[in-house]
Motif scaffolding. Structure first.
Motif, PDB file in Angstrom:
ATOM      1  N   ASP A  25       0.830  -1.212   0.000  1.00 41.95           N
ATOM      2  CA  ASP A  25       0.000   0.000   0.000  1.00 41.95           C
ATOM      3  C   ASP A  25       0.855   1.249   0.000  1.00 41.95           C
ATOM      4  N   ALA A  26       1.910   1.205   0.749  1.00 43.36           N
ATOM      5  CA  ALA A  26       2.793   2.372   0.824  1.00 43.36           C
ATOM      6  C   ALA A  26       3.496   2.605  -0.509  1.00 43.36           C
ATOM      7  N   ILE A  27       3.882   1.504  -1.178  1.00 41.23           N
ATOM      8  CA  ILE A  27       4.538   1.636  -2.481  1.00 41.23           C
ATOM      9  C   ILE A  27       3.577   2.227  -3.510  1.00 41.23           C
ATOM     10  N   GLN A  28       2.316   1.757  -3.484  1.00 43.21           N
ATOM     11  CA  GLN A  28       1.325   2.282  -4.416  1.00 43.21           C
ATOM     12  C   GLN A  28       1.050   3.762  -4.150  1.00 43.21           C
ATOM     13  N   ASP A  29       1.104   4.138  -2.874  1.00 40.71           N
ATOM     14  CA  ASP A  29       0.875   5.541  -2.520  1.00 40.71           C
ATOM     15  C   ASP A  29       1.991   6.418  -3.072  1.00 40.71           C
ATOM     16  N   ILE A  30       3.215   5.892  -3.012  1.00 43.16           N
ATOM     17  CA  ILE A  30       4.356   6.640  -3.551  1.00 43.16           C
ATOM     18  C   ILE A  30       4.250   6.775  -5.064  1.00 43.16           C
ATOM     19  N   LEU A  31       3.756   5.701  -5.733  1.00 43.65           N
ATOM     20  CA  LEU A  31       3.644   5.720  -7.188  1.00 43.65           C
ATOM     21  C   LEU A  31       2.675   6.793  -7.681  1.00 43.65           C
ATOM     22  N   THR A  32       1.614   7.047  -6.900  1.00 40.90           N
ATOM     23  CA  THR A  32       0.630   8.050  -7.332  1.00 40.90           C
ATOM     24  C   THR A  32       1.221   9.457  -7.337  1.00 40.90           C
ATOM     25  N   ARG A  33       2.299   9.638  -6.566  1.00 42.78           N
ATOM     26  CA  ARG A  33       2.923  10.971  -6.534  1.00 42.78           C
ATOM     27  C   ARG A  33       3.915  11.154  -7.680  1.00 42.78           C
ATOM     28  N   LYS A  34       4.159  10.071  -8.417  1.00 34.67           N
ATOM     29  CA  LYS A  34       5.035  10.103  -9.593  1.00 34.67           C
ATOM     30  C   LYS A  34       6.494  10.450  -9.248  1.00 34.67           C
ATOM     31  N   ALA A  35       6.883  10.220  -7.975  1.00 33.88           N
ATOM     32  CA  ALA A  35       8.277  10.455  -7.588  1.00 33.88           C
ATOM     33  C   ALA A  35       8.652   9.392  -6.561  1.00 33.88           C
ATOM     34  N   VAL A  36       9.651   8.635  -6.861  1.00 35.00           N
ATOM     35  CA  VAL A  36      10.077   7.558  -5.985  1.00 35.00           C
ATOM     36  C   VAL A  36      11.557   7.744  -5.652  1.00 35.00           C
ATOM     37  N   VAL A  37      11.875   7.743  -4.355  1.00 38.32           N
ATOM     38  CA  VAL A  37      13.275   7.816  -3.913  1.00 38.32           C
ATOM     39  C   VAL A  37      13.676   6.417  -3.470  1.00 38.32           C
ATOM     40  N   LEU A  38      14.548   5.852  -4.217  1.00 40.80           N
ATOM     41  CA  LEU A  38      14.972   4.485  -3.921  1.00 40.80           C
ATOM     42  C   LEU A  38      16.006   4.490  -2.794  1.00 40.80           C
ATOM     43  N   GLU A  39      15.903   3.517  -1.914  1.00 42.74           N
ATOM     44  CA  GLU A  39      16.844   3.382  -0.805  1.00 42.74           C
ATOM     45  C   GLU A  39      17.626   2.088  -0.964  1.00 42.74           C
ATOM     46  N   HIS A  40      18.862   2.157  -0.507  1.00 45.70           N
ATOM     47  CA  HIS A  40      19.698   0.958  -0.594  1.00 45.70           C
ATOM     48  C   HIS A  40      19.965   0.432   0.811  1.00 45.70           C
ATOM     49  N   TYR A  41      19.662  -0.819   1.038  1.00 44.07           N
ATOM     50  CA  TYR A  41      19.851  -1.429   2.353  1.00 44.07           C
ATOM     51  C   TYR A  41      21.076  -2.345   2.310  1.00 44.07           C
ATOM     52  N   TYR A  42      21.968  -2.083   3.247  1.00 44.59           N
ATOM     53  CA  TYR A  42      23.166  -2.925   3.347  1.00 44.59           C
ATOM     54  C   TYR A  42      22.883  -4.121   4.259  1.00 44.59           C
ATOM     55  N   LYS A  43      23.356  -5.248   3.835  1.00 38.27           N
ATOM     56  CA  LYS A  43      23.242  -6.416   4.703  1.00 38.27           C
ATOM     57  C   LYS A  43      24.333  -6.362   5.761  1.00 38.27           C
ATOM     58  N   LYS A  44      23.914  -6.571   6.976  1.00 37.82           N
ATOM     59  CA  LYS A  44      24.880  -6.551   8.066  1.00 37.82           C
ATOM     60  C   LYS A  44      25.779  -7.779   7.986  1.00 37.82           C
ATOM     61  N   LYS A  45      27.074  -7.502   7.997  1.00 33.36           N
ATOM     62  CA  LYS A  45      28.032  -8.601   7.945  1.00 33.36           C
ATOM     63  C   LYS A  45      28.313  -9.095   9.363  1.00 33.36           C
ATOM     64  N   THR A  46      28.180 -10.365   9.525  1.00 29.50           N
ATOM     65  CA  THR A  46      28.452 -10.951  10.842  1.00 29.50           C
ATOM     66  C   THR A  46      29.964 -11.127  10.995  1.00 29.50           C
ATOM     67  N   LYS A  47      30.480 -10.511  12.053  1.00 31.68           N
ATOM     68  CA  LYS A  47      31.917 -10.590  12.302  1.00 31.68           C
ATOM     69  C   LYS A  47      32.271 -11.956  12.883  1.00 31.68           C
ATOM     70  N   GLN A  48      33.267 -12.529  12.285  1.00 29.07           N
ATOM     71  CA  GLN A  48      33.725 -13.816  12.804  1.00 29.07           C
ATOM     72  C   GLN A  48      34.654 -13.603  13.985  1.00 29.07           C
ATOM     73  N   LYS A  49      34.330 -14.257  15.068  1.00 26.39           N
ATOM     74  CA  LYS A  49      35.145 -14.123  16.270  1.00 26.39           C
ATOM     75  C   LYS A  49      36.451 -14.891  16.100  1.00 26.39           C
ATOM     76  N   ARG A  50      37.516 -14.184  16.420  1.00 24.62           N
ATOM     77  CA  ARG A  50      38.822 -14.831  16.326  1.00 24.62           C
ATOM     78  C   ARG A  50      39.030 -15.750  17.529  1.00 24.62           C
ATOM     79  N   LYS A  51      39.464 -16.909  17.221  1.00 23.14           N
ATOM     80  CA  LYS A  51      39.734 -17.861  18.299  1.00 23.14           C
ATOM     81  C   LYS A  51      41.086 -17.555  18.917  1.00 23.14           C
ATOM     82  N   LYS A  52      41.075 -17.410  20.230  1.00 25.63           N
ATOM     83  CA  LYS A  52      42.317 -17.136  20.941  1.00 25.63           C
ATOM     84  C   LYS A  52      43.122 -18.435  21.071  1.00 25.63           C
TER      85      LYS A  52
END
Length: 200
Positions: A25-52
């Motif tokens: 619904d929110a996407i359709q609402d944005i489309l009616t305004r004829k202007a869409v700002v695309l966002e880029h989502y970064y995937k969080k990288k899981t840090k590998q714990k160093r074994k002591k």
């Protein structure tokens, strides 16, 4: 050329991928305004714990006999080169051990020096059997010295209640073992206080 329905489906699919957190619904609402700002989502990288890297425990070291000297290696002549290296190390530490060097300066240096390779003699002891033992220090622990004598015998001498003397280039220094119950690594950082008289 694509039809309007196909184009709409492509756009909707693209927007869903670009804005995964938004509802339809929110996407359709944005489309009616004829202007869409695309966002880029970064995937969080899981840090590998160093074994002591864990070292061996005290029990494991004993089982592996890491600090034991084999009987065939318990010979005085083998460790004479170690003593020569120790003498050079002390001369460098005390800036040459010149005749005009102050005894208390040499004493303070020796108290913090590594004694592996030094020739020491037990001069006083509450146990008479220890008096007179002379040899090269092979191992120093918190409470004992392991000394190899000229008779090729490995002696374990406790520091407690014993006074040791060591001589180098005419300087004789006395070590009161009761005040010396530290590991070699701990002694280098310790501040020793000068005292007039020290009991065994």
């Amino acid at each position: 050329p694509q039809g309007s329905q196909e184009a709409k489906a492509v756009v909707n699919a693209f927007l869903k991928r670009s804005m995964p957190k938004m509802k339809d619904d929110a996407i359709q609402d944005i489309l009616t305004r004829k202007a869409v700002v695309l966002e880029h989502y970064y995937k969080k990288k899981t840090k590998q714990k160093r074994k002591k890297t864990k070292g061996f425990t005290a029990k494991q070291r004993r089982e592996m006999r890491l600090f034991e000297i084999e009987p065939e290696q318990q010979r005085y002549a083998i460790f004479l080169p170690l003593h020569e290296l120790w003498k050079q190390y002390i001369r460098d530490l005390c800036h040459g051990l010149k005749p005009d060097a102050q005894p208390h300066m040499v004493q303070s240096k020796l108290l913090k020096a590594d004694l592996h390779g030094a020739i020491v003699t037990v001069t006083k002891s509450k146990c008479p059997s220890y008096v007179g033992i002379t040899g090269i220090i092979l191992q120093e622990f918190k409470h004992v010295f392991k000394i190899i004598t000229k008779e090729d015998k490995l002696k374990v001498v406790p520091k407690l209640n014993n006074v040791f003397s060591l001589e180098i280039d005419g300087f004789i220094s006395y070590i009161y073992g009761s005040k010396f119950q530290l590991r070699a690594s701990e002694r280098s950082a310790k501040k020793f206080k000068l005292k007039g008289t020290i009991d065994l």
